[in-house]
Design a protein around this motif. Structure first.
Motif, PDB file in Angstrom:
ATOM      1  N   HIS A   1       0.862  -1.192   0.000  1.00  0.00           N
ATOM      2  CA  HIS A   1       0.000   0.000   0.000  1.00  0.00           C
ATOM      3  C   HIS A   1       0.906   1.253   0.000  1.00  0.00           C
ATOM      4  CE1 HIS A   1      -4.083   1.659   0.948  1.00  0.00           C
ATOM      5  NE2 HIS A   1      -3.299   2.722   1.032  1.00  0.00           N
ATOM      6  N   PRO A   2       0.623   2.244  -0.880  1.00  0.00           N
ATOM      7  CA  PRO A   2       1.543   3.393  -0.972  1.00  0.00           C
ATOM      8  C   PRO A   2       1.614   4.192   0.340  1.00  0.00           C
ATOM      9  CG  PRO A   2      -0.479   3.811  -2.228  1.00  0.00           C
ATOM     10  CD  PRO A   2      -0.524   2.366  -1.816  1.00  0.00           C
ATOM     11  N   HIS A   3       2.777   4.173   0.949  1.00  0.00           N
ATOM     12  CA  HIS A   3       2.931   4.845   2.238  1.00  0.00           C
ATOM     13  C   HIS A   3       4.394   5.174   2.495  1.00  0.00           C
ATOM     14  CE1 HIS A   3       4.186   0.744   3.246  1.00  0.00           C
ATOM     15  NE2 HIS A   3       4.744   1.217   4.349  1.00  0.00           N
ATOM     16  N   CYS A   4       4.628   6.023   3.479  1.00  0.00           N
ATOM     17  CA  CYS A   4       5.995   6.290   3.914  1.00  0.00           C
ATOM     18  C   CYS A   4       5.993   6.465   5.421  1.00  0.00           C
ATOM     19  CB  CYS A   4       6.551   7.545   3.239  1.00  0.00           C
ATOM     20  SG  CYS A   4       5.934   9.072   3.944  1.00  0.00           S
ATOM     21  N   GLN A   5       7.166   6.682   5.944  1.00  0.00           N
ATOM     22  CA  GLN A   5       7.291   6.891   7.389  1.00  0.00           C
ATOM     23  C   GLN A   5       7.931   8.248   7.659  1.00  0.00           C
ATOM     24  OE1 GLN A   5       8.581   3.693   9.945  1.00  0.00           O
ATOM     25  NE2 GLN A   5       8.772   2.313   8.201  1.00  0.00           N
ATOM     26  N   ILE A   6       7.692   8.753   8.855  1.00  0.00           N
ATOM     27  CA  ILE A   6       8.373   9.962   9.323  1.00  0.00           C
ATOM     28  C   ILE A   6       8.903   9.666  10.723  1.00  0.00           C
ATOM     29  CG2 ILE A   6       8.154  12.411   9.890  1.00  0.00           C
ATOM     30  CD1 ILE A   6       5.780  12.598   8.016  1.00  0.00           C
ATOM     31  N   TRP A   7      10.180   9.842  10.878  1.00  0.00           N
ATOM     32  CA  TRP A   7      10.775   9.716  12.216  1.00  0.00           C
ATOM     33  C   TRP A   7      11.340  11.085  12.563  1.00  0.00           C
ATOM     34  CZ3 TRP A   7      13.900   4.528  13.157  1.00  0.00           C
ATOM     35  CH2 TRP A   7      13.103   3.437  12.751  1.00  0.00           C
ATOM     36  N   ALA A   8      10.856  11.661  13.653  1.00  0.00           N
ATOM     37  CA  ALA A   8      11.341  12.964  14.100  1.00  0.00           C
ATOM     38  C   ALA A   8      12.113  12.750  15.398  1.00  0.00           C
ATOM     39  CB  ALA A   8      10.163  13.902  14.313  1.00  0.00           C
ATOM     40  N   ASN A   9      13.363  13.203  15.396  1.00  0.00           N
ATOM     41  CA  ASN A   9      14.278  12.922  16.514  1.00  0.00           C
ATOM     42  C   ASN A   9      14.575  14.120  17.391  1.00  0.00           C
ATOM     43  OD1 ASN A   9      15.066  10.739  14.589  1.00  0.00           O
ATOM     44  ND2 ASN A   9      16.636  10.372  16.143  1.00  0.00           N
ATOM     45  N   ALA A  10      15.030  13.820  18.587  1.00  0.00           N
ATOM     46  CA  ALA A  10      15.538  14.865  19.480  1.00  0.00           C
ATOM     47  C   ALA A  10      16.969  15.253  19.115  1.00  0.00           C
ATOM     48  CB  ALA A  10      15.480  14.387  20.920  1.00  0.00           C
ATOM     49  N   THR A  11      17.628  14.441  18.272  1.00  0.00           N
ATOM     50  CA  THR A  11      18.988  14.768  17.830  1.00  0.00           C
ATOM     51  C   THR A  11      19.021  14.737  16.306  1.00  0.00           C
ATOM     52  OG1 THR A  11      19.638  12.456  17.887  1.00  0.00           O
ATOM     53  CG2 THR A  11      20.076  13.743  19.881  1.00  0.00           C
ATOM     54  N   VAL A  12      20.147  15.161  15.726  1.00  0.00           N
ATOM     55  CA  VAL A  12      20.307  15.127  14.270  1.00  0.00           C
ATOM     56  C   VAL A  12      21.017  13.815  13.914  1.00  0.00           C
ATOM     57  CG1 VAL A  12      21.279  16.312  12.270  1.00  0.00           C
ATOM     58  CG2 VAL A  12      20.428  17.649  14.219  1.00  0.00           C
ATOM     59  N   PRO A  13      20.367  12.933  13.128  1.00  0.00           N
ATOM     60  CA  PRO A  13      20.977  11.641  12.820  1.00  0.00           C
ATOM     61  C   PRO A  13      22.251  11.760  11.967  1.00  0.00           C
ATOM     62  CG  PRO A  13      18.685  11.737  12.057  1.00  0.00           C
ATOM     63  CD  PRO A  13      19.058  13.105  12.516  1.00  0.00           C
ATOM     64  N   SER A  14      23.050  10.697  11.967  1.00  0.00           N
ATOM     65  CA  SER A  14      24.401  10.732  11.372  1.00  0.00           C
ATOM     66  C   SER A  14      24.450  11.206   9.919  1.00  0.00           C
ATOM     67  CB  SER A  14      25.040   9.342  11.420  1.00  0.00           C
ATOM     68  OG  SER A  14      24.837   8.758  12.662  1.00  0.00           O
ATOM     69  N   GLU A  15      23.602  10.649   9.037  1.00  0.00           N
ATOM     70  CA  GLU A  15      23.684  10.999   7.609  1.00  0.00           C
ATOM     71  C   GLU A  15      23.403  12.476   7.397  1.00  0.00           C
ATOM     72  OE1 GLU A  15      24.716   9.105   4.873  1.00  0.00           O
ATOM     73  OE2 GLU A  15      25.333   7.874   6.573  1.00  0.00           O
ATOM     74  N   LEU A  16      22.361  12.966   8.081  1.00  0.00           N
ATOM     75  CA  LEU A  16      22.010  14.382   7.935  1.00  0.00           C
ATOM     76  C   LEU A  16      23.120  15.260   8.527  1.00  0.00           C
ATOM     77  CD1 LEU A  16      19.849  16.360   6.947  1.00  0.00           C
ATOM     78  CD2 LEU A  16      18.842  16.283   9.231  1.00  0.00           C
ATOM     79  N   ALA A  17      23.661  14.833   9.661  1.00  0.00           N
ATOM     80  CA  ALA A  17      24.714  15.619  10.313  1.00  0.00           C
ATOM     81  C   ALA A  17      25.927  15.785   9.390  1.00  0.00           C
ATOM     82  CB  ALA A  17      25.127  14.963  11.628  1.00  0.00           C
ATOM     83  N   LYS A  18      26.278  14.705   8.665  1.00  0.00           N
ATOM     84  CA  LYS A  18      27.418  14.796   7.731  1.00  0.00           C
ATOM     85  C   LYS A  18      27.133  15.849   6.666  1.00  0.00           C
ATOM     86  CE  LYS A  18      28.021   9.973   7.414  1.00  0.00           C
ATOM     87  NZ  LYS A  18      28.103   8.780   6.578  1.00  0.00           N
ATOM     88  N   GLU A  19      25.908  15.793   6.103  1.00  0.00           N
ATOM     89  CA  GLU A  19      25.567  16.719   5.012  1.00  0.00           C
ATOM     90  C   GLU A  19      25.436  18.163   5.502  1.00  0.00           C
ATOM     91  OE1 GLU A  19      22.467  15.438   2.416  1.00  0.00           O
ATOM     92  OE2 GLU A  19      23.399  13.498   2.034  1.00  0.00           O
ATOM     93  N   VAL A  20      25.045  18.331   6.740  1.00  0.00           N
ATOM     94  CA  VAL A  20      24.990  19.677   7.331  1.00  0.00           C
ATOM     95  C   VAL A  20      26.409  20.238   7.413  1.00  0.00           C
ATOM     96  CG1 VAL A  20      24.560  20.939   9.493  1.00  0.00           C
ATOM     97  CG2 VAL A  20      22.837  19.338   8.615  1.00  0.00           C
ATOM     98  N   ASP A  21      27.328  19.430   7.911  1.00  0.00           N
ATOM     99  CA  ASP A  21      28.727  19.867   8.083  1.00  0.00           C
ATOM    100  C   ASP A  21      29.388  20.185   6.755  1.00  0.00           C
ATOM    101  OD1 ASP A  21      28.541  19.556  10.751  1.00  0.00           O
ATOM    102  OD2 ASP A  21      29.766  17.731  10.881  1.00  0.00           O
ATOM    103  N   THR A  22      29.254  19.272   5.786  1.00  0.00           N
ATOM    104  CA  THR A  22      29.968  19.465   4.522  1.00  0.00           C
ATOM    105  C   THR A  22      29.423  20.675   3.760  1.00  0.00           C
ATOM    106  OG1 THR A  22      28.516  17.838   3.486  1.00  0.00           O
ATOM    107  CG2 THR A  22      30.694  17.063   4.202  1.00  0.00           C
ATOM    108  N   GLN A  23      28.099  20.877   3.827  1.00  0.00           N
ATOM    109  CA  GLN A  23      27.530  22.040   3.126  1.00  0.00           C
ATOM    110  C   GLN A  23      27.928  23.345   3.816  1.00  0.00           C
ATOM    111  OE1 GLN A  23      23.452  21.300   1.091  1.00  0.00           O
ATOM    112  NE2 GLN A  23      23.448  19.958   2.862  1.00  0.00           N
ATOM    113  N   ARG A  24      27.981  23.317   5.140  1.00  0.00           N
ATOM    114  CA  ARG A  24      28.390  24.521   5.874  1.00  0.00           C
ATOM    115  C   ARG A  24      29.853  24.845   5.546  1.00  0.00           C
ATOM    116  NH1 ARG A  24      26.951  23.804  11.470  1.00  0.00           N
ATOM    117  NH2 ARG A  24      24.975  24.750  10.841  1.00  0.00           N
TER     118      ARG A  24
END
Ligand code: H2U
Ligand code: ZN
Length: 351
Positions: free
Chosen positions: A167-190
């Motif tokens: 069935h067409p669906h997705c998930q959303i996980w909202a965290n109290a911290t910034v997960p590893s993959e996103l954190a890497k991309e935040v750093d490299t872009q900054r």
């Protein structure tokens, strides 16, 4: 400067500027024989409603709650959430070697359509646009919660990628911290912006559109490319042409353009092996941690595992687990194959 011919024939490595990771490309190896695992190709579900589906309208979920008879999108709190609301915070650190802390957050499921048989590739653009509106509302409201610092929207499509249900669906996980993959991309872009005074992905998308050899498709507001540093055989990135940190900044026209790009890409994917093409996809958006993220550029990653047919997938084992990722077909040849496919879905009736 053109890509040196030798790189298209000889083993070489490419660098992912978003993660600083290297990938080994072995173009000469694409023709090796395969006697290993063969998976069953994924079929498109035949029914519009499945009485046994826990996501179809009106059906009961595993926990006993009944879904409403929804008509467009439907969001609910995951009955088996991986993250729970904040409780007492506990941190643990033993000589910097045994380090742990409690983590909190919210997990939700988003149904894209009441129709069990559809997928992003076969939903009308207007329906995908409504899905994007639903995601945006979730991204904004979850990000506004005091304890939330990042919101990850992702879709697992197909059993091969761990989806529990077609069935067409997705998930959303909202965290109290910034997960590893996103954190890497935040750093490299900054860091890129501090060093060069411009945006990494604004520069990258311009470069790809100038060259064209890794562009799969584009419209007025989005480009879809097989990134130079792609790991998965038919990996792509959907990149906003205008600089923006998240989908919350999309104009109406940009929302329609994102829906159009997603539909056209996933239709090409399904047409590649005439199958419900499995993938994990997700958006990378600026963290909601109250910090300045002017350098962050909104985009989506598609990571599909299929390699040479609907039955043969790429495995991330051996060298990949111990050294770094490796691929046989080049990003350029993968993009060329995707470009050559029709944008009429193979399962749609001919009119
Ligand atoms: P996936 O197909 O990506 O696994 O997503 C389905 C999610 O739906 C999964 O995270 C949840 C699972 O926990 N779920 C419910 O919340 N209620 C149910 O009745 C079954 C599955
Ligand atoms: Zn269903």
């Amino acid at each position: 400067m053109p890509l040196p011919e030798l790189l298209l024939e000889r083993p070489h490595r490419r660098r992912n500027p978003l993660t600083r990771e290297w990938i080994l490309v072995s173009p000469h190896r694409a023709k090796r024989p395969w006697l290993g695992q063969v998976d069953k190709p994924a079929a498109i579900p035949a029914v519009h409603y499945d009485p046994g589906c826990y996501l179809c309208p009106g059906n009961e979920r595993v926990g006993g709650v009944r879904n409403p008879r929804y008509e467009n999108t439907f969001v609910f709190d995951n009955d088996f959430a991986a993250l729970l609301p904040a409780g007492e915070h506990v941190a643990y650190d033993e000589e910097g070697l045994l380090v742990a802390e409690t983590e909190s957050g919210v997990c939700r499921v988003v149904c894209f359509s009441p129709d069990h048989s559809l997928s992003v590739s076969r939903l009308p653009v207007a329906a995908i646009e409504r899905v994007i509106e639903t995601w945006t509302a979730q991204f904004v409201s979850l990000g506004a919660m005091a304890e939330i610092r990042s919101v990850q929207i992702f879709e697992n499509r197909g059993e091969m990628m761990g989806a529990s249900n077609p069935h067409p669906h997705c998930q959303i996980w909202a965290n109290a911290t910034v997960p590893s993959e996103l954190a890497k991309e935040v750093d490299t872009q900054r860091e890129y912006r501090e060093r060069r005074g411009c945006c990494l992905l604004c520069d990258y998308v311009r470069l790809e559109l100038e060259r064209g050899d890794r562009v799969v498709l584009e419209n007025e507001h989005f480009a879809v490319v097989t990134p130079f540093w792609a790991v998965w055989p038919f990996e792509t990135m959907v990149i906003a042409k205008r600089h923006m940190g998240s989908m919350a900044e999309l104009s109406k026209a940009e929302r329609v353009a994102l829906a159009d790009a997603m539909k056209r890409l996933t239709t090409r994917y399904d047409n590649l092996f005439q199958t419900a093409f499995p993938y994990t996809m997700g958006f990378h958006q600026a963290p909601a941690d109250g910090e300045e993220h002017a350098s962050f550029h909104f985009h989506a990653h598609y990571y599909p595992p299929l390699l040479r047919s609907a039955e043969v997938r790429k495995f991330m084992v051996g060298y990949e687990m111990l050294a770094n990722a490796q691929r046989d077909i080049t990003a350029e040849s993968a993009a060329e194959r995707l470009r050559g496919l029709s944008e009429r879905h193979y399962a749609d009736p001919v009119d």
